[in-house]
Design an enzyme around this catalytic site. Structure first.
Site, PDB file in Angstrom:
ATOM      1  N   LEU A  90       8.876  70.866 -89.276  1.00 42.49           N
ATOM      2  CA  LEU A  90       8.761  70.936 -87.812  1.00 42.49           C
ATOM      3  C   LEU A  90       8.541  72.370 -87.327  1.00 42.49           C
ATOM      4  O   LEU A  90       8.751  72.658 -86.147  1.00 42.49           O
ATOM      5  CB  LEU A  90      10.023  70.374 -87.157  1.00 42.49           C
ATOM      6  CG  LEU A  90      10.398  68.929 -87.508  1.00 42.49           C
ATOM      7  CD1 LEU A  90      11.731  68.571 -86.862  1.00 42.49           C
ATOM      8  CD2 LEU A  90       9.307  67.959 -87.070  1.00 42.49           C
TER       9      LEU A  90
ATOM     10  N   ASP B 225       5.267  76.522 -99.234  1.00 36.89           N
ATOM     11  CA  ASP B 225       5.312  76.546-100.700  1.00 36.89           C
ATOM     12  C   ASP B 225       6.682  76.988-101.187  1.00 36.89           C
ATOM     13  O   ASP B 225       7.189  76.484-102.196  1.00 36.89           O
ATOM     14  CB  ASP B 225       4.234  77.489-101.240  1.00 36.89           C
ATOM     15  CG  ASP B 225       2.848  77.132-100.740  1.00 36.89           C
ATOM     16  OD1 ASP B 225       2.585  75.940-100.531  1.00 36.89           O
ATOM     17  OD2 ASP B 225       2.038  78.060-100.552  1.00 36.89           O
TER      18      ASP B 225
END
Length: 312
Positions: free
Chosen positions: A222, A253
């Site tokens: 979010l 990542d």
């Protein structure tokens, strides 16, 4: 061991300029070159977190050799399939005046079916020593869109947990193979469900549906509002503290890397999400992509919060 799969490896080039002015000659104030592609960012962060990591995928040419050298310098083992063509570059341009970032992503080389078969054979061998597998990023040109689903099924057959972090058709096909964890953002989960998602309740409902279809952990990024996670223990919302943001590239990542490390270590759901949020936040405090300072992590972990919203 954590096995990271990056089929579309890249050299990440980060440029800092005063301002991005199209049509003009601009001088770069600062630049860096690192082995990149989403899966290699995962490799680097997991290594910093103390995991044993092996990186595989496709590389080619002098740029591919540079990638392998960079990983070796960081103590990350690699076992790539070498193909014709040159490993691509991805360029991120940061404007000092505004803080805006622009990215230029090269498509990379094409692979043939023989290359894919060599990759699958290498992957099967590497799976033997892996506890968790991460599959990240885009696929090379001419590569079948079901390649990630094939990799997930091969890992599942050996009892390995798999994190899938991609988008579009490879994600759609991959989900059908029931990876352990996926990490779409709000727009991507909307695309998966075929409708725009406006409210948090709609996002949660869609994530619950994906979980019930066979994905053990569905994590919805979010942005500044943290992340939602749906799993067997319930629905959780994690929040991050306000910090001086230096570079947001690679934060997703870093989160994947932390999830992989947490799964390998057997973290419970709330601890797993909190750890992932802390590592991702630590990544945003540095200029280097796929990196965080270990000394930043304890305080950030304490400042991240995870709340159980409901059961399933």
């Amino acid at each position: 061991m954590i096995l990271t799969v990056t089929l579309n490896v890249a050299i990440d080039k980060a440029y800092r300029v005063d301002a991005l002015r199209p049509g003009e000659v601009m001088r770069v104030r600062e630049c860096s070159y690192t082995a990149g592609g989403k899966g290699l960012n995962v490799s680097k962060v997991a290594k910093i977190a103390g995991a044993d990591v092996v990186a595989t995928g496709f590389v080619g040419g002098h740029a591919g050799a540079f990638v392998e050298e960079q990983l070796d310098e960081k103590g990350i083992r690699s076992d790539f399939v070498h193909v014709r063509g040159e490993t691509r570059s991805c360029i991120n341009v940061m404007e000092e005046e505004t803080g805006r970032q622009s990215e230029f992503l090269e498509p990379g080389f094409a692979v043939c079916e023989q290359d894919v078969e060599r990759l699958l054979s290498r992957y099967d061998t590497l799976l033997e020593g892996a506890q968790v597998v991460t599959i990240s990023g885009s696929i090379p040109r001419c590569c079948d869109e079901t390649i990630y689903a094939r990799l997930i099924l091969r890992a599942a057959a050996k009892g390995k947990r798999v994190i899938l972090d991609t988008s579009g058709r490879p994600l759609e096909h991959g989900i059908k193979a029931n990876p352990t964890l996926i990490k779409p953002n709000r727009d991507e989960i909307g695309a998966l469900t075929g409708r725009d998602l406006l409210s948090r309740e709609e996002v949660i409902a869609s994530a619950v549906g994906l979980h019930k279809s066979g994905v053990a952990f569905v994590v919805i990024s979010l942005g500044r509002d943290g992340a939602l996670m749906v799993c067997g223990e319930g629905v959780f919302h994690g929040e991050t503290p306000d910090i001086p943001v230096v570079n947001t590239v690679g934060c997703g990542d870093s989160m994947v890397a932390a999830f992989a490390v947490g799964l390998e270590r057997g973290y419970e759901a709330q601890e797993l999400l909190r750890f992932a949020l802390a590592v991702s936040t630590a990544n945003a405090m540095t200029m280097e992509t796929g990196f965080y300072r270990t000394e930043d992590l304890p305080a950030l972990y304490d400042r991240c919060s995870v709340t159980r919203i409901s059961g399933l």
